[in-house]
Design an enzyme around this catalytic site. Sequence first.
Site, PDB file in Angstrom:
ATOM      1  N   LYS A   1     -29.034  34.444 -12.846  1.00 24.98           N
ATOM      2  CA  LYS A   1     -27.842  35.203 -12.462  1.00 24.98           C
ATOM      3  C   LYS A   1     -27.267  35.976 -13.656  1.00 24.98           C
ATOM      4  O   LYS A   1     -26.938  37.142 -13.538  1.00 24.98           O
ATOM      5  CB  LYS A   1     -26.753  34.260 -11.908  1.00 24.98           C
ATOM      6  CG  LYS A   1     -27.163  33.502 -10.652  1.00 24.98           C
ATOM      7  CD  LYS A   1     -26.004  32.714 -10.060  1.00 24.98           C
ATOM      8  CE  LYS A   1     -25.498  31.584 -10.935  1.00 24.98           C
ATOM      9  NZ  LYS A   1     -26.452  30.484 -11.179  1.00 24.98           N
TER      10      LYS A   1
ATOM     11  N   ARG B   1     -18.817  28.335  -5.490  1.00 29.27           N
ATOM     12  CA  ARG B   1     -19.885  27.352  -5.634  1.00 29.27           C
ATOM     13  C   ARG B   1     -19.841  26.297  -4.530  1.00 29.27           C
ATOM     14  O   ARG B   1     -20.614  25.368  -4.540  1.00 29.27           O
ATOM     15  CB  ARG B   1     -19.753  26.662  -6.983  1.00 29.27           C
ATOM     16  CG  ARG B   1     -20.820  27.140  -7.986  1.00 29.27           C
ATOM     17  CD  ARG B   1     -20.583  26.383  -9.259  1.00 29.27           C
ATOM     18  NE  ARG B   1     -21.701  26.291 -10.137  1.00 29.27           N
ATOM     19  CZ  ARG B   1     -21.919  27.117 -11.150  1.00 29.27           C
ATOM     20  NH1 ARG B   1     -21.161  28.144 -11.343  1.00 29.27           N
ATOM     21  NH2 ARG B   1     -22.933  26.896 -11.963  1.00 29.27           N
TER      22      ARG B   1
ATOM     23  N   ARG C   1     -33.714  27.420 -22.372  1.00 24.86           N
ATOM     24  CA  ARG C   1     -32.842  28.599 -22.498  1.00 24.86           C
ATOM     25  C   ARG C   1     -32.098  28.599 -23.827  1.00 24.86           C
ATOM     26  O   ARG C   1     -31.595  27.567 -24.275  1.00 24.86           O
ATOM     27  CB  ARG C   1     -31.841  28.592 -21.344  1.00 24.86           C
ATOM     28  CG  ARG C   1     -30.792  29.689 -21.419  1.00 24.86           C
ATOM     29  CD  ARG C   1     -30.179  29.983 -20.082  1.00 24.86           C
ATOM     30  NE  ARG C   1     -29.407  28.872 -19.533  1.00 24.86           N
ATOM     31  CZ  ARG C   1     -28.872  28.881 -18.315  1.00 24.86           C
ATOM     32  NH1 ARG C   1     -29.051  29.926 -17.529  1.00 24.86           N
ATOM     33  NH2 ARG C   1     -28.187  27.843 -17.879  1.00 24.86           N
TER      34      ARG C   1
HETATM   35  P1  AMP Z   1     -22.543  28.204 -15.160  1.00 32.29           P
HETATM   36  O1  AMP Z   1     -22.307  28.858 -16.476  1.00 32.29           O
HETATM   37  O2  AMP Z   1     -22.274  29.113 -13.994  1.00 32.29           O
HETATM   38  O3  AMP Z   1     -23.892  27.531 -15.078  1.00 32.29           O
HETATM   39  O4  AMP Z   1     -21.463  27.034 -15.032  1.00 32.29           O
HETATM   40  C1  AMP Z   1     -21.436  25.956 -15.950  1.00 32.29           C
HETATM   41  C2  AMP Z   1     -20.542  24.856 -15.431  1.00 32.29           C
HETATM   42  O5  AMP Z   1     -19.204  25.344 -15.292  1.00 32.29           O
HETATM   43  C3  AMP Z   1     -20.897  24.321 -14.053  1.00 32.29           C
HETATM   44  O6  AMP Z   1     -21.922  23.344 -14.104  1.00 32.29           O
HETATM   45  C4  AMP Z   1     -19.555  23.731 -13.610  1.00 32.29           C
HETATM   46  O7  AMP Z   1     -19.294  22.499 -14.263  1.00 32.29           O
HETATM   47  C5  AMP Z   1     -18.568  24.757 -14.159  1.00 32.29           C
HETATM   48  N1  AMP Z   1     -18.326  25.825 -13.154  1.00 32.29           N
HETATM   49  C6  AMP Z   1     -18.692  27.133 -13.233  1.00 32.29           C
HETATM   50  N2  AMP Z   1     -18.319  27.802 -12.130  1.00 32.29           N
HETATM   51  C7  AMP Z   1     -17.692  26.903 -11.331  1.00 32.29           C
HETATM   52  C8  AMP Z   1     -17.109  26.964 -10.035  1.00 32.29           C
HETATM   53  N3  AMP Z   1     -17.100  28.099  -9.304  1.00 32.29           N
HETATM   54  N4  AMP Z   1     -16.564  25.828  -9.529  1.00 32.29           N
HETATM   55  C9  AMP Z   1     -16.542  24.680 -10.226  1.00 32.29           C
HETATM   56  N5  AMP Z   1     -17.127  24.539 -11.438  1.00 32.29           N
HETATM   57  C10 AMP Z   1     -17.700  25.639 -11.999  1.00 32.29           C
END
Ligand code: AMP
Length: 206
Positions: free
Chosen positions: A13, A88, A122
């Site tokens: 993404k 999410r 990564r």
């Molecule tokens: P990402 O960078 O999108 O992989 O997000 C890393 C972490 O941030 C996730 O594993 C969640 O712990 C938290 N996080 C990111 N987006 C959300 C969301 N929309 N709702 C809840 N937690 C989130």
Amino acid sequence: MNIILLGAPGAGKGTQASKIKQRYNLLHISTGDIFRANIKKGTEIGKLAKSFMDAGKLVPDEVTCEIVRDRLTWDDVKGGYMLDGFPRNLFQAKELDKFAEIDLCLNIAVDEGLLTDRICGRRVCACGESYHVSTLNGVTTCAKCGGKLYQRADDNPETVKSRLDTYNTQTAPLIDYYMSQGKLKTVDGGTGAPDDIFAQIINILE
Ligand code: AMP
């Protein structure tokens, strides 16, 4: 145009968001980036988010929805934006429908077997670029800005398992949600180089 980027952790993404941003000048809003910036600054939100992120769990909906609702009131969203990592779960998707007009949900589909290796290998840069150790050949700086590459705290085998479980149980149902709204388009994010995957996205956007 306002877009949601949907996909499991490691689906690409962030990589595709940076390509979309470059070509279409859409604002990139990543809830994960917002939480990481808060952790770095040591804010209350950062302290709360860290415990959930370290466990591969979702940060509570009230906090996350309020951050996005507020972010979408800024002037810079008027030219269109991409939401990366939000919503999410179904609760967040329904909340989002109350304060935003979404045109398209781009689902980046990747076979689960590929994801763990992608995530654990990564390496990321603060500028948003992302690499895989297998193609870096020992290079430790970003090809785009020269910044130092690092591994995200949650990109480790233990947390990844929990993040994938969270995706399967809570986030994957959004595929049906956006399909039923007629907004879902899926690209194959598991075959070919990032530019091949981006070519599929261009086809959809143009
Ligand atoms: P990402 O960078 O999108 O992989 O997000 C890393 C972490 O941030 C996730 O594993 C969640 O712990 C938290 N996080 C990111 N987006 C959300 C969301 N929309 N709702 C809840 N937690 C989130």
